[in-house]
Design a protein around this motif. Structure first.
Motif, PDB file in Angstrom:
ATOM      1  N   SER A 150      33.407  32.405  38.375  1.00 29.28           N
ATOM      2  CA  SER A 150      34.628  33.127  38.739  1.00 29.28           C
ATOM      3  C   SER A 150      35.912  32.337  38.649  1.00 29.28           C
ATOM      4  O   SER A 150      37.037  32.847  38.359  1.00 29.28           O
ATOM      5  N   ILE A 151      35.746  30.924  39.242  1.00 26.20           N
ATOM      6  CA  ILE A 151      36.941  30.175  39.303  1.00 26.20           C
ATOM      7  C   ILE A 151      37.414  29.760  37.800  1.00 26.20           C
ATOM      8  O   ILE A 151      38.583  29.531  37.630  1.00 26.20           O
ATOM      9  N   THR A 152      36.398  29.854  36.750  1.00 29.07           N
ATOM     10  CA  THR A 152      36.865  29.676  35.448  1.00 29.07           C
ATOM     11  C   THR A 152      37.690  30.865  35.040  1.00 29.07           C
ATOM     12  O   THR A 152      38.643  30.957  34.255  1.00 29.07           O
ATOM     13  N   HIS A 153      37.278  31.997  35.303  1.00 24.62           N
ATOM     14  CA  HIS A 153      38.263  33.240  35.329  1.00 24.62           C
ATOM     15  C   HIS A 153      39.587  33.104  35.863  1.00 24.62           C
ATOM     16  O   HIS A 153      40.633  33.528  35.073  1.00 24.62           O
ATOM     17  N   PRO A 187      28.199  26.723  39.336  1.00 22.62           N
ATOM     18  CA  PRO A 187      27.992  28.108  39.262  1.00 22.62           C
ATOM     19  C   PRO A 187      27.369  28.837  40.190  1.00 22.62           C
ATOM     20  O   PRO A 187      26.787  28.082  41.088  1.00 22.62           O
ATOM     21  N   LEU A 188      27.293  30.166  40.269  1.00 18.65           N
ATOM     22  CA  LEU A 188      26.708  30.990  41.164  1.00 18.65           C
ATOM     23  C   LEU A 188      25.165  30.708  41.191  1.00 18.65           C
ATOM     24  O   LEU A 188      24.252  30.421  42.266  1.00 18.65           O
ATOM     25  N   PHE A 233      31.699  38.550  28.785  1.00 17.36           N
ATOM     26  CA  PHE A 233      32.257  37.872  30.077  1.00 17.36           C
ATOM     27  C   PHE A 233      32.994  36.538  29.886  1.00 17.36           C
ATOM     28  O   PHE A 233      33.041  35.877  30.517  1.00 17.36           O
ATOM     29  N   GLY A 234      33.629  36.312  28.713  1.00 16.91           N
ATOM     30  CA  GLY A 234      34.261  35.157  28.591  1.00 16.91           C
ATOM     31  C   GLY A 234      35.570  35.220  29.201  1.00 16.91           C
ATOM     32  O   GLY A 234      36.105  36.393  29.277  1.00 16.91           O
ATOM     33  N   PRO A 235      36.328  34.235  29.812  1.00 19.32           N
ATOM     34  CA  PRO A 235      37.388  34.287  30.417  1.00 19.32           C
ATOM     35  C   PRO A 235      38.577  34.852  29.649  1.00 19.32           C
ATOM     36  O   PRO A 235      38.807  34.425  28.494  1.00 19.32           O
ATOM     37  N   ILE A 265      33.172  37.884  43.550  1.00 18.75           N
ATOM     38  CA  ILE A 265      34.641  37.634  43.349  1.00 18.75           C
ATOM     39  C   ILE A 265      35.260  37.821  41.914  1.00 18.75           C
ATOM     40  O   ILE A 265      36.532  38.327  41.789  1.00 18.75           O
ATOM     41  N   GLY A 266      34.326  37.281  41.095  1.00 18.75           N
ATOM     42  CA  GLY A 266      34.989  37.315  39.679  1.00 18.75           C
ATOM     43  C   GLY A 266      34.713  38.894  39.193  1.00 18.75           C
ATOM     44  O   GLY A 266      35.845  39.180  38.350  1.00 18.75           O
ATOM     45  N   ASP A 267      33.924  39.700  39.663  1.00 13.79           N
ATOM     46  CA  ASP A 267      33.958  41.182  39.166  1.00 13.79           C
ATOM     47  C   ASP A 267      34.995  41.945  39.703  1.00 13.79           C
ATOM     48  O   ASP A 267      35.706  42.969  39.232  1.00 13.79           O
TER      49      ASP A 267
END
Length: 385
Positions: A289-292, A206-207, A313-315, A20-22
């Motif tokens: 992903s939720i951090t993003h 995390p994942l 990959f930093g938010p 989901i983050g991707d």
């Protein structure tokens, strides 16, 4: 290949067959593509259950879901649905399957090419194995972009897929770059009735285990947050390991602190999580992903980073103009509403799966990222207008 400044596709397919983050980090790409082609119809192909970040996205006319391991009947149905229906496919991940979907669906393709970096010192060296694996992908594309896990942010990587359609590629980065969160959904009455303002959202899971922060550190942090007069809302997916992690954290809290904590683990959709985070005073979470999503919601975000390079990959700090909001290594760095914290060590960030390089490994850099550093970062973030 010559530049395609005047190219005007009528139908475009975006392909992101990962997590989901991707999917979320493709939204600046989608927005820039909309500016280029205001009259085009955009569709998005991804894995079932991973596309909630696009709910309510105004630029996407249709979302196409597929299994991560389709059986033959699903492949055949997808073939019939996609075959040469699009003018352009934008392949945002380097997997073979994503490229095959692009080849099937569109007359023209642009795509991201992966590599096999052996570490930061070898990132600029040509990897012969990767070159062989990428040869056919280059052959079927009008334009490709190479992944750089240390020196190129993933959002910049996606945006550069449009370079071939610009006279000046720097125009891609000359104005604000914004990550678009999903359209918010109302919280359930049970959760909404428990919320007290101000509250802080904490997302510890995390994942993969090598991105975890120690349990005792969460205990210290949550106890401090509650002592400041703030309610704490624990967030997590419905995955078994995330539910268990939250319960383990709650078991460490004393009763008076526990009374000020709400556990929403497994109870929120992604759009509901966006609603929760938007209303928060602050968000604290690990590299996930939720951090993003928190950064995309313009909520003050504290991100705990271990092996992952923030330069990759930093938010993304919403509204940032340029190509790199972060440096590779800094104990604390703030850009906009986002603060990234890293532990000490010359090996940070290594981009390995923890110190032992496997999903269940420990990461010493996270073990050495002490609660005091996080508390200081919170105080600094809240003091900033």
């Amino acid at each position: 290949m010559s530049k395609l400044y005047s190219y005007k596709p009528k139908k475009v397919l975006f392909i992101a067959t990962r997590q989901i983050g991707d999917v979320l980090v493709t939204t600046p790409l989608i927005s820039r593509a909309r500016e280029l082609w205001p009259d085009a119809e955009f569709h998005f192909l991804g894995y079932r259950g991973k596309l909630d970040m696009l709910k309510g996205n105004p630029d996407i006319a249709e979302i196409i879901e597929t299994s991560d391991r389709p059986r033959l009947p699903e492949y055949l149905a997808l073939f019939n649905r996609l075959f040469q229906r699009y003018d352009l496919a934008i392949v945002t991940q380097p997997s073979d399957r994503a490229y095959l979907y692009g080849l099937l669906a569109a007359f023209r393709r642009v795509g991201v090419l992966g590599g096999h970096p052996q570490g930061q010192t070898g990132i600029d060296n040509t990897d012969r194995k990767a070159e062989r694996q990428n040869a056919w992908k280059k052959a079927i594309c009008i334009h490709t972009i190479n992944v750089d896990y240390f020196k190129q942010h993933v959002i910049v990587e996606k945006l550069r897929l449009l370079e071939v359609f610009y006279k000046n590629a720097q125009d891609l980065f000359s104005k604000q770059i914004v990550v678009t969160p999903p359209k918010e959904e109302s919280l359930t009455p049970v959760i909404a009735s428990q919320l007290l303002s101000p509250y802080v959202v904490v997302h510890p899971g995390p994942l993969t285990a090598y991105k975890r922060w120690p349990l005792s550190y969460w205990q210290i942090l949550i106890t401090w947050l509650v002592s400041q007069g703030w309610q704490v809302v624990l967030s997590a997916s419905s995955a078994k390991q995330d539910l268990q992690l939250n319960q383990e954290i709650l078991s460490l809290l004393d009763e008076s602190t526990r009374q000020k904590v709400i556990d929403t683990a497994g109870k929120l959709s992604i759009p509901q999580a966006a609603s929760l985070i938007r209303g928060a005073l602050l968000y604290v979470g690990v590299d996930t992903s939720i951090t993003h999503l928190a950064a995309a919601c313009n909520t003050k975000t504290i991100a705990l980073f271990g092996p992952t390079p923030p330069t990759n990959f930093g938010p993304w700090p919403n509204g940032f103009i340029g190509t790199e909001p972060y440096v590779l290594r800094a104990r604390t760095q703030m850009n906009g509403y986002v603060t990234i914290l890293q532990g000490p060590g010359e090996c940070v960030p290594c981009r390995k799966a923890g110190c032992d390089d496997h999903p269940n490994s420990l990461s010493e850099c996270l073990d050495l990222l002490e609660p005091a550093q996080v508390i200081t970062a919170i105080e600094q973030a809240l003091s900033k207008a």
